[in-house]
Design an enzyme around this catalytic site. Structure first.
Site, PDB file in Angstrom:
ATOM      1  N   GLN A  60       3.086   9.877   1.513  1.00 36.58           N
ATOM      2  CA  GLN A  60       4.357   9.146   1.484  1.00 36.58           C
ATOM      3  C   GLN A  60       5.189   9.462   0.241  1.00 36.58           C
ATOM      4  O   GLN A  60       6.363   9.106   0.185  1.00 36.58           O
ATOM      5  CB  GLN A  60       4.110   7.632   1.555  1.00 36.58           C
ATOM      6  CG  GLN A  60       3.582   7.186   2.914  1.00 36.58           C
ATOM      7  CD  GLN A  60       3.419   5.676   2.956  1.00 36.58           C
ATOM      8  OE1 GLN A  60       2.423   5.153   2.499  1.00 36.58           O
ATOM      9  NE2 GLN A  60       4.415   4.991   3.477  1.00 36.58           N
ATOM     10  N   HIS A  94      -3.973   1.285   8.113  1.00 37.21           N
ATOM     11  CA  HIS A  94      -2.636   1.896   8.127  1.00 37.21           C
ATOM     12  C   HIS A  94      -2.580   3.073   7.145  1.00 37.21           C
ATOM     13  O   HIS A  94      -2.073   4.152   7.478  1.00 37.21           O
ATOM     14  CB  HIS A  94      -1.613   0.804   7.782  1.00 37.21           C
ATOM     15  CG  HIS A  94      -0.185   1.241   7.751  1.00 37.21           C
ATOM     16  ND1 HIS A  94       0.791   0.711   8.568  1.00 37.21           N
ATOM     17  CD2 HIS A  94       0.448   2.160   6.971  1.00 37.21           C
ATOM     18  CE1 HIS A  94       1.956   1.282   8.294  1.00 37.21           C
ATOM     19  NE2 HIS A  94       1.779   2.169   7.325  1.00 37.21           N
ATOM     20  N   GLU A  95      -3.129   2.870   5.941  1.00 34.36           N
ATOM     21  CA  GLU A  95      -3.087   3.932   4.913  1.00 34.36           C
ATOM     22  C   GLU A  95      -3.909   5.141   5.333  1.00 34.36           C
ATOM     23  O   GLU A  95      -3.497   6.285   5.142  1.00 34.36           O
ATOM     24  CB  GLU A  95      -3.642   3.420   3.575  1.00 34.36           C
ATOM     25  CG  GLU A  95      -2.906   2.255   2.969  1.00 34.36           C
ATOM     26  CD  GLU A  95      -1.421   2.466   2.915  1.00 34.36           C
ATOM     27  OE1 GLU A  95      -0.961   3.613   2.811  1.00 34.36           O
ATOM     28  OE2 GLU A  95      -0.714   1.458   3.005  1.00 34.36           O
ATOM     29  N   GLY A 112       0.839  -1.190   0.000  1.00 29.60           N
ATOM     30  CA  GLY A 112       0.000   0.000   0.000  1.00 29.60           C
ATOM     31  C   GLY A 112       0.873   1.238   0.000  1.00 29.60           C
ATOM     32  O   GLY A 112       2.082   1.160   0.248  1.00 29.60           O
ATOM     33  N   CYS A 142       6.501   0.065   7.664  1.00 23.63           N
ATOM     34  CA  CYS A 142       6.103   1.226   6.877  1.00 23.63           C
ATOM     35  C   CYS A 142       7.284   1.646   6.018  1.00 23.63           C
ATOM     36  O   CYS A 142       8.403   1.761   6.518  1.00 23.63           O
ATOM     37  CB  CYS A 142       5.692   2.361   7.813  1.00 23.63           C
ATOM     38  SG  CYS A 142       5.127   3.827   6.956  1.00 23.63           S
ATOM     39  N   LEU A 143       7.010   1.888   4.736  1.00 24.09           N
ATOM     40  CA  LEU A 143       8.086   2.312   3.836  1.00 24.09           C
ATOM     41  C   LEU A 143       8.665   3.664   4.260  1.00 24.09           C
ATOM     42  O   LEU A 143       9.794   3.986   3.902  1.00 24.09           O
ATOM     43  CB  LEU A 143       7.564   2.397   2.396  1.00 24.09           C
ATOM     44  CG  LEU A 143       7.132   1.049   1.786  1.00 24.09           C
ATOM     45  CD1 LEU A 143       6.391   1.273   0.473  1.00 24.09           C
ATOM     46  CD2 LEU A 143       8.326   0.136   1.578  1.00 24.09           C
ATOM     47  N   HIS A 185      -2.252   7.371   7.633  1.00 23.54           N
ATOM     48  CA  HIS A 185      -1.281   8.278   7.006  1.00 23.54           C
ATOM     49  C   HIS A 185      -1.949   9.598   6.608  1.00 23.54           C
ATOM     50  O   HIS A 185      -1.320  10.655   6.653  1.00 23.54           O
ATOM     51  CB  HIS A 185      -0.686   7.640   5.738  1.00 23.54           C
ATOM     52  CG  HIS A 185       0.531   6.796   5.987  1.00 23.54           C
ATOM     53  ND1 HIS A 185       1.682   7.296   6.551  1.00 23.54           N
ATOM     54  CD2 HIS A 185       0.785   5.493   5.726  1.00 23.54           C
ATOM     55  CE1 HIS A 185       2.584   6.320   6.638  1.00 23.54           C
ATOM     56  NE2 HIS A 185       2.063   5.219   6.148  1.00 23.54           N
TER      57      HIS A 185
HETATM   58 ZN    ZN Z   1       3.024   3.425   6.208  1.00 22.54          ZN
END
Ligand code: ZN
Length: 170
Positions: free
Chosen positions: A51, A139-140, A46, A97-98, A143
């Site tokens: 991000q 999670h998204e 995702g 998380c990236l 963000h």
């Molecule tokens: Zn993340």
């Protein structure tokens, strides 16, 4: 195909409340395409627009069947997503998380959620998500509020210290 750089902590864009999308023109279409490419290249399951440094309410998610690897992953592109329903039950699972490279954490999430939002052309969509898919959407959407998994985690660790824990990244 165009890749964008993934923003990492402590970039302040990750802590901003993202603004609603109102324009569905070429700029948004390009961003969404780039987000899909960037997610796949990472690789991740995702990605939220903040991000890649753009503080707007848009997410992409691509995830396969948990039990059956022969089922191809399904791609979701959702603009202005909201959780309209959630399960009573929650479950703790490992997340990464990236935007927080190298770390994972145990996070409690609803086991199921219904997501309402718009598709890339501004038409309403509704997605019922269970299990990991539900976790990824939660999670998204966090963000978009400037919330990171480390804010919610009961425990955070370095991935290299526990390499056998599967950690889906977004
Ligand atoms: Zn993340």
């Amino acid at each position: 195909m165009a890749l964008r750089s993934i923003v990492t902590i402590p970039d302040p864009v990750l802590r901003r409340k993202a603004r609603k999308v109102t324009e569905f023109g070429p700029e948004l279409q390009n961003l969404l395409d780039d987000m899909v490419d960037t997610m796949r290249e990472a690789p991740g399951v995702g990605l939220a627009a903040p991000q890649v440094g753009i503080p707007i309410r848009a997410v992409v998610v691509e995830f396969g069947d948990e039990e059956d690897e022969s089922v191809p992953p399904k791609l979701f592109v959702v603009v202005n997503p909201e959780i309209s329903r959630n399960s009573q039950d929650t479950v703790t699972g490992a997340e990464g998380c990236l935007s927080i490279p190298g770390y994972a954490g145990d996070v409690d999430r609803f086991t199921g959620v219904t997501i309402r939002g718009l598709n890339r052309h501004g038409q309403p969509v509704r997605i019922k998500a269970e299990g990991w898919l539900a976790r990824i959407f939660q999670h998204e959407i966090d963000h978009l509020e400037g919330v990171l998994f480390t804010d919610r985690a009961e425990r955070v660790w370095k991935i290299e210290d526990e390499p056998n824990t599967p950690v889906p990244l977004d």
